[in-house]
Design an enzyme around this catalytic site. Structure first.
Site, PDB file in Angstrom:
ATOM      1  N   HIS A 105       6.092   6.102  -6.080  1.00  0.00           N
ATOM      2  CA  HIS A 105       6.247   4.905  -5.241  1.00  0.00           C
ATOM      3  C   HIS A 105       6.253   3.646  -6.102  1.00  0.00           C
ATOM      4  O   HIS A 105       5.218   3.112  -6.462  1.00  0.00           O
ATOM      5  CB  HIS A 105       5.095   4.844  -4.223  1.00  0.00           C
ATOM      6  CG  HIS A 105       5.279   3.771  -3.194  1.00  0.00           C
ATOM      7  ND1 HIS A 105       4.717   3.855  -1.943  1.00  0.00           N
ATOM      8  CD2 HIS A 105       5.957   2.604  -3.206  1.00  0.00           C
ATOM      9  CE1 HIS A 105       5.035   2.774  -1.235  1.00  0.00           C
ATOM     10  NE2 HIS A 105       5.779   1.994  -1.993  1.00  0.00           N
ATOM     11  N   HIS A 138       8.619  -0.195  -6.859  1.00  0.00           N
ATOM     12  CA  HIS A 138       9.687  -1.119  -6.465  1.00  0.00           C
ATOM     13  C   HIS A 138      10.265  -1.695  -7.747  1.00  0.00           C
ATOM     14  O   HIS A 138       9.548  -2.340  -8.497  1.00  0.00           O
ATOM     15  CB  HIS A 138       9.124  -2.233  -5.579  1.00  0.00           C
ATOM     16  CG  HIS A 138       8.558  -1.722  -4.285  1.00  0.00           C
ATOM     17  ND1 HIS A 138       9.291  -1.642  -3.129  1.00  0.00           N
ATOM     18  CD2 HIS A 138       7.332  -1.230  -3.978  1.00  0.00           C
ATOM     19  CE1 HIS A 138       8.536  -1.144  -2.153  1.00  0.00           C
ATOM     20  NE2 HIS A 138       7.330  -0.886  -2.629  1.00  0.00           N
ATOM     21  N   LEU A 139      11.537  -1.419  -7.989  1.00  0.00           N
ATOM     22  CA  LEU A 139      12.129  -1.903  -9.241  1.00  0.00           C
ATOM     23  C   LEU A 139      13.036  -3.122  -9.037  1.00  0.00           C
ATOM     24  O   LEU A 139      13.580  -3.654  -9.995  1.00  0.00           O
ATOM     25  CB  LEU A 139      12.884  -0.771  -9.947  1.00  0.00           C
ATOM     26  CG  LEU A 139      12.009   0.419 -10.390  1.00  0.00           C
ATOM     27  CD1 LEU A 139      12.826   1.401 -11.232  1.00  0.00           C
ATOM     28  CD2 LEU A 139      10.771  -0.019 -11.152  1.00  0.00           C
ATOM     29  N   ASN A 162      13.993  -1.046  -0.736  1.00  0.00           N
ATOM     30  CA  ASN A 162      14.055  -2.429  -0.239  1.00  0.00           C
ATOM     31  C   ASN A 162      14.536  -3.396  -1.307  1.00  0.00           C
ATOM     32  O   ASN A 162      13.853  -4.333  -1.696  1.00  0.00           O
ATOM     33  CB  ASN A 162      12.696  -2.869   0.335  1.00  0.00           C
ATOM     34  CG  ASN A 162      11.585  -2.852  -0.687  1.00  0.00           C
ATOM     35  OD1 ASN A 162      11.681  -2.173  -1.712  1.00  0.00           O
ATOM     36  ND2 ASN A 162      10.525  -3.596  -0.424  1.00  0.00           N
ATOM     37  N   HIS A 166       5.800   3.907   5.867  1.00  0.00           N
ATOM     38  CA  HIS A 166       4.923   2.762   5.622  1.00  0.00           C
ATOM     39  C   HIS A 166       4.292   2.459   6.976  1.00  0.00           C
ATOM     40  O   HIS A 166       4.961   1.978   7.882  1.00  0.00           O
ATOM     41  CB  HIS A 166       5.785   1.601   5.117  1.00  0.00           C
ATOM     42  CG  HIS A 166       5.109   0.262   5.078  1.00  0.00           C
ATOM     43  ND1 HIS A 166       4.911  -0.421   3.903  1.00  0.00           N
ATOM     44  CD2 HIS A 166       4.610  -0.530   6.045  1.00  0.00           C
ATOM     45  CE1 HIS A 166       4.314  -1.581   4.160  1.00  0.00           C
ATOM     46  NE2 HIS A 166       4.121  -1.675   5.454  1.00  0.00           N
ATOM     47  N   ASN A 217      -0.277  -5.363   0.222  1.00  0.00           N
ATOM     48  CA  ASN A 217      -0.156  -4.742   1.535  1.00  0.00           C
ATOM     49  C   ASN A 217       0.181  -3.264   1.372  1.00  0.00           C
ATOM     50  O   ASN A 217       1.184  -2.944   0.741  1.00  0.00           O
ATOM     51  CB  ASN A 217       0.951  -5.430   2.340  1.00  0.00           C
ATOM     52  CG  ASN A 217       1.077  -4.842   3.731  1.00  0.00           C
ATOM     53  OD1 ASN A 217       0.107  -4.333   4.275  1.00  0.00           O
ATOM     54  ND2 ASN A 217       2.269  -4.901   4.298  1.00  0.00           N
ATOM     55  N   ASP A 230       2.541   2.111  -6.175  1.00  0.00           N
ATOM     56  CA  ASP A 230       3.156   1.077  -5.332  1.00  0.00           C
ATOM     57  C   ASP A 230       3.444  -0.168  -6.187  1.00  0.00           C
ATOM     58  O   ASP A 230       3.214  -1.298  -5.768  1.00  0.00           O
ATOM     59  CB  ASP A 230       2.283   0.728  -4.121  1.00  0.00           C
ATOM     60  CG  ASP A 230       3.038  -0.136  -3.102  1.00  0.00           C
ATOM     61  OD1 ASP A 230       4.254  -0.350  -3.268  1.00  0.00           O
ATOM     62  OD2 ASP A 230       2.397  -0.603  -2.144  1.00  0.00           O
ATOM     63  N   HIS A 233       6.123  -9.053  -9.124  1.00  0.00           N
ATOM     64  CA  HIS A 233       6.510 -10.382  -8.643  1.00  0.00           C
ATOM     65  C   HIS A 233       6.494 -11.353  -9.806  1.00  0.00           C
ATOM     66  O   HIS A 233       5.653 -11.241 -10.695  1.00  0.00           O
ATOM     67  CB  HIS A 233       5.550 -10.874  -7.563  1.00  0.00           C
ATOM     68  CG  HIS A 233       5.699 -10.154  -6.271  1.00  0.00           C
ATOM     69  ND1 HIS A 233       6.793 -10.335  -5.456  1.00  0.00           N
ATOM     70  CD2 HIS A 233       4.919  -9.237  -5.661  1.00  0.00           C
ATOM     71  CE1 HIS A 233       6.672  -9.560  -4.392  1.00  0.00           C
ATOM     72  NE2 HIS A 233       5.550  -8.874  -4.485  1.00  0.00           N
TER      73      HIS A 233
END
Lengths: 437, 183, 310
Positions: free
Chosen positions: A62, A64-65, A96, A180, A282, A309, A313
């Site tokens: 899990h 996010h790239l 996403n 999710h 979150n 996860d 940012h």
């Protein structure tokens, strides 16, 4: 490709119940042999792993790239470097992105980009078009192009009907859905876990029920669908653990993961850091009660996997007032050290190295259906070597990720990856990334 | 920095005599006590002003108003001090306009306290005159300020300290000179 | 203790009873200055301050400005449409710019909880929190305590009842922390939906029925009810709220004769408090306003009067 002989390490392979000092021979990108006292053929590069742990390559199921769309935060190349630096040989990248990975073309883009990356990047397709929660995306076509699972992660699937149909449909094509769990009405503008800390800090709370209500619904829908495989992303509450425990006891086809920050931190971190936005994530950092329940669930098998996860940012986006900051913690380069540190601290009785390897390699491979997570001769040579005694201080400035958002900066940890081998190729050695030619 | 006793320059009797003399001088200078008001500067100027008030009332048979001035907020060294002085209340419950204000303090040294007191007084009204009465003048002025009424001139060096004790605060009446101990 | 050994005033939760006492004592001396004809002392001459109001405020902004001017400092207030917030500049950039102008102190009102902490972390100068989201409004808490102390002569063992939307109120939080540190007993009353989750963490008692709480109260403080809470579904109508929790003459009649009625303002007359009560003999609502200037002067003096230890 060089032949590699990893000598003298403690080889742990939960897929075969193997845990002993042994040598590991890698030839043509495959595991050739795992035995004691292997001889190095001519031209072999010998890696001394004495005192170190040799594991099947770790898989972060899990992450996010941000690629395509927000490459200033991360991209497939930098994310893969961060993965290799953190001891992961493979990651599964959430859908996403911008545009959303809801189409075979985007899946294909990720796979093409990943061909030049130092670690394996498996795309996860969106469950619904544009993460809109209404129309199902082309699951089968994306699967054929290489999507390993389907998820609207970052957003819940609000409509029960859509989720039910998706589960039913996915069952027919043997596709995995990753959920999710979040009820948007209970979530409603929440910032941190709802409880004593949110009350004192005057931050809007995200009640535990926001997750649990939705999880309970999806477990019911899974039963009603009569098929399909469901994986629950970032389980964060005691109530969720209990729901999953019962569902598994009933034999439901459900798996679950927990994130290191939920295993190691509570909402107190928000207060102790003086509202640091690096604690804003979150699902939110929960109570100590929830944290203990997550460990119990991890140890008794209710929670199958540990996944970071990883939510990178940009510094500027996090360097704002608490409410204005995005949710997320970048975890690729801290997850394994944090877990090894927790192990060496002895705080969690019954936590063992083989269990960690199971949660971080064997189980994710099994859940995603990857040809990985094992040191079985004949398998692709994805190997992680770690030194459980190596101490260091978390310093995001040295990261390979483009982002720096972590609540763990400055923490002294004991335990670190020292080598990451992907398909027989050394991707990371002593923190240094070897670029693809 | 240890301080040792060097000399006692005034005792109870000396202080009483000095204040009585000042009371007479105030009457003489102002041709009576009409429109004369007293304002004591915190901390030790307050009891001294109280005693002057008693002497003046006794001599003149009148009732002279007495006010209390806290000059903390008027100091010019607030930004240079590590520790801030505690602020106390100023209590001047009468009109200062056209009055002859006698400001009372224990020791006149650099003149900076009096400078602050003058600013504070002027914020409270527009007196006809402002006069200054001190128990001890030890010299070393840094500003063009002088006292109208002095209990005793005590030549000192800057390294010495003038220690005024009054019964109301310290339990006894005495003025000592302390000096830095040479080790 | 002669001074506050802290750079910022962010909230009362983190302050000691000793510090609060020092501020309240100092405020008493400051009030004398406000009562003079010439309301000015030179104490903070040459010091410049900026008041950043990212949320509308009349009372608090005016109170800070008066306090700053009475102390002879030079305040600039930025807020509403003139602030660069609306131009998309980040708070960090705004403040960095201001800091380059050699400002000595920032007073900030901001709709986001924790913004004062964020600001304080990012600047070397003193930050005074003039209200951050639902977190704290420390100067309001102090001025309320000052008002009570002035009228009652003590805070210890007083029973203070705070009525209304505790959950979303920074005023309630600051009062709850401050009053309890000073030895008062705090009881909160109002609908359960307007109570913060895990209320026990504050150490206060909860009384769902306002009548039960105010019978032996020394102080009853009504909080402003934000109309949007109704839209959020936390109670049905203002009318029903007023009926159940409003400070009406009938309700206050059950209280002690010397009870103090307080409200941080601005009031919704006829909702959380009726005009008869707000303007009645037990109301100290206007005294609260005067106390505000004195308390803020005290804080400015104590924060800025001395040099900071290097």
């Amino acid at each position: 490709m060089k032949t590699l002989l990893i000598k003298g390490g403690r080889v742990i392979d939960p897929s075969r119940g193997f845990d002993a000092q042994a040598d590991l021979l890698i030839k043509n990108g495959m595991i050739e042999a795992v035995e004691k006292g292997l001889k190095a053929p001519a031209g072999t590069e010998v890696i001394d792993a004495e005192g170190q742990v040799v594991m099947p390559g770790l898989i972060d199921m899990h992450v996010h790239l941000r690629d395509p769309g927000r490459e200033y935060q991360e991209d497939i190349i930098s994310g893969a470097k961060a993965a290799a630096a953190g001891g992961f040989t493979a990651v599964a990248a959430m859908a996403n992105t911008d545009p959303v990975a809801d189409d075979p073309a985007i899946i294909r883009y990720v796979i093409d980009r990943a061909a030049g990356a130092v670690a394996r990047v498996h795309p996860i397709g969106a469950l619904t078009k544009n993460l809109g929660g209404t129309e199902m995306a082309e699951l089968a076509r994306m699967k054929r192009f290489g999507a390993v699972a389907f998820s609207d992660d970052g957003k819940p699937v609000v409509s029960g009907t859509v989720m039910r149909n998706a589960l039913q449909y996915a069952g027919g094509i043997d596709a995995l859905i990753i959920a999710h769990e979040e009820d948007p009405y209970l979530f409603e503008g929440g910032m941190i876990h709802e409880g004593a800390v949110s009350s004192v800090l005057g931050l809007r709370g995200i009640p535990a029920e926001a997750e649990e209500v939705m999880l309970a619904r999806d477990l019911m829908l899974l039963r009603a669908a009569g098929g399909g495989r469901l994986h629950i992303a970032h389980v964060s509450t005691a109530g969720s653990v209990e729901l999953l425990r019962r569902a598994k006891a009933e034999g439901q086809n459900v798996t679950a993961e927990a994130a290191p920050h939920h295993l190691l931190l509570t909402d107190r971190a928000v207060k102790n850091s003086g509202y640091s936005t690096n604690t804003k994530v979150n699902p939110p950092l929960r109570s100590e009660y929830d944290r203990q329940a997550l460990w119990a669930g991890l140890l008794d098998g209710t929670i199958d996997a540990i996944a970071s996860d990883h939510a990178p940012h940009h510094g500027d986006d996090k360097d704002v007032e608490f409410d204005f900051a995005p949710f997320g913690i970048a975890g690729l380069e801290t997850t394994l050290p944090l877990m090894l540190d927790e192990l060496s601290s002895g705080r969690i009785k019954k936590l063992t190295l083989p269990l960690l390897v199971e949660k971080m390699s064997t189980a994710p491979a099994r859940i995603l259906g990857l040809d990985a997570g094992t040191l079985q001769p004949g398998s692709p040579a994805d190997v992680t070597i770690a030194d459980t005694n190596r101490s260091f201080v978390v310093n995001p400035e040295t990261w390979h990720s483009k982002s720096r958002n972590t609540p763990f900066a400055g923490r002294s940890l004991s335990g670190a990856p020292v080598m990451t081998i992907v398909g027989g190729r050394v991707a990371m050695k002593e923190g240094v990334i070897t670029e693809q030619e | 920095m240890a301080l040792t006793h060097k000399a006692t320059v005034m005792d109870e009797k000396g202080i009483m005599q000095a204040l009585r003399r000042i009371a007479h001088e105030i009457i003489e200078c102002n041709k009576g006590t009409e429109d004369v008001v007293l304002v004591g500067i915190r901390k030790r100027g307050v009891p001294l002003a109280g005693r002057l008030q008693a002497y003046l009332n006794e001599i003149e048979g009148s009732s002279i108003p007495l006010g209390i001035l806290d000059i903390t907020l008027y100091r010019d060294d607030l930004t240079q001090r590590q520790d801030q002085p505690e602020v106390h209340t100023t209590d001047v419950p009468f009109d200062l306009n056209k009055k002859h204000v006698v400001v009372v303090d224990d020791v006149l040294y650099t003149g900076r306290t009096i400078r602050a007191a003058l600013d504070a007084l002027i914020d409270l009204g527009r007196p006809a005159t402002i006069q200054l009465a001190v128990l001890v003048d030890r010299g070393h002025r840094e500003l063009p300020i002088r006292a109208d009424y002095v209990g005793k001139n005590v030549p000192t060096s800057r390294s010495e300290r003038v220690d005024v004790n009054v019964k109301e605060i310290d339990g006894e009446d005495r003025v000592d000179i302390l000096e830095e101990k040479q080790e | 203790m002669q001074t506050l050994r802290r750079k910022d005033i962010l909230g009362l939760e983190e302050m000691s009873a000793e510090e609060i006492t020092l501020i309240l004592d100092t405020a008493r001396s400051m009030r004398e200055i406000i009562q003079r004809k010439i309301k000015k002392v030179p104490t903070l001459r040459g010091r410049s301050m900026i008041n950043l109001f990212y949320e509308p405020s009349t009372r608090t902004k005016a109170s800070f400005e008066l306090a700053q001017k009475y102390m002879s400092s030079d305040p600039i207030s930025v807020g509403g449409s003139s602030s660069s917030l609306v131009k998309g500049e980040t708070l960090k950039d705004t403040v960095r710019n201001l800091e380059m102008m050699n400002i000595d102190c920032v007073v900030m009102r901001h709709p986001v909880s924790g913004s004062a902490h964020y600001l304080a972390r990012n600047v070397d100068i003193s930050v005074i929190n003039a209200g951050d989201g639902m977190h704290e409004h420390p100067t309001q808490g102090l001025l309320d305590m000052f008002t009570i102390l002035d009228k009652k002569g003590r805070l210890e063992e007083l029973k203070v009842v705070i009525v209304g939307d505790i959950r979303h109120s920074r005023v309630a939080r600051s009062n709850i922390w401050g009053l309890q540190k000073m030895g008062a007993e705090v009881v909160v009353a109002g609908p359960p939906t307007l109570m913060p989750p895990d209320l026990e963490v504050f150490g206060v008692k909860y009384s769902p029925q306002i009548e039960d709480a105010i019978g032996d109260a020394d102080v009853v403080m009504a909080l402003r009810l934000q109309k949007e809470r109704q839209e959020g579904g936390l109670f049905p109508t203002l009318r029903e709220y007023a009926e159940l929790y409003g400070l009406s003459p009938q309700r206050v009649a059950h209280a002690k004769d010397d009870v103090l009625i307080m409200h941080p303002g601005p009031m919704n007359r006829g909702v959380e408090i009726s005009s008869e009560v707000a303007d009645g003999p037990r109301s100290v609502i206007l005294e609260q306003v005067t106390s505000g200037v004195a308390v803020r002067m005290a804080i400015l003096y104590l924060l800025l009067g001395g040099t900071k230890e290097e």
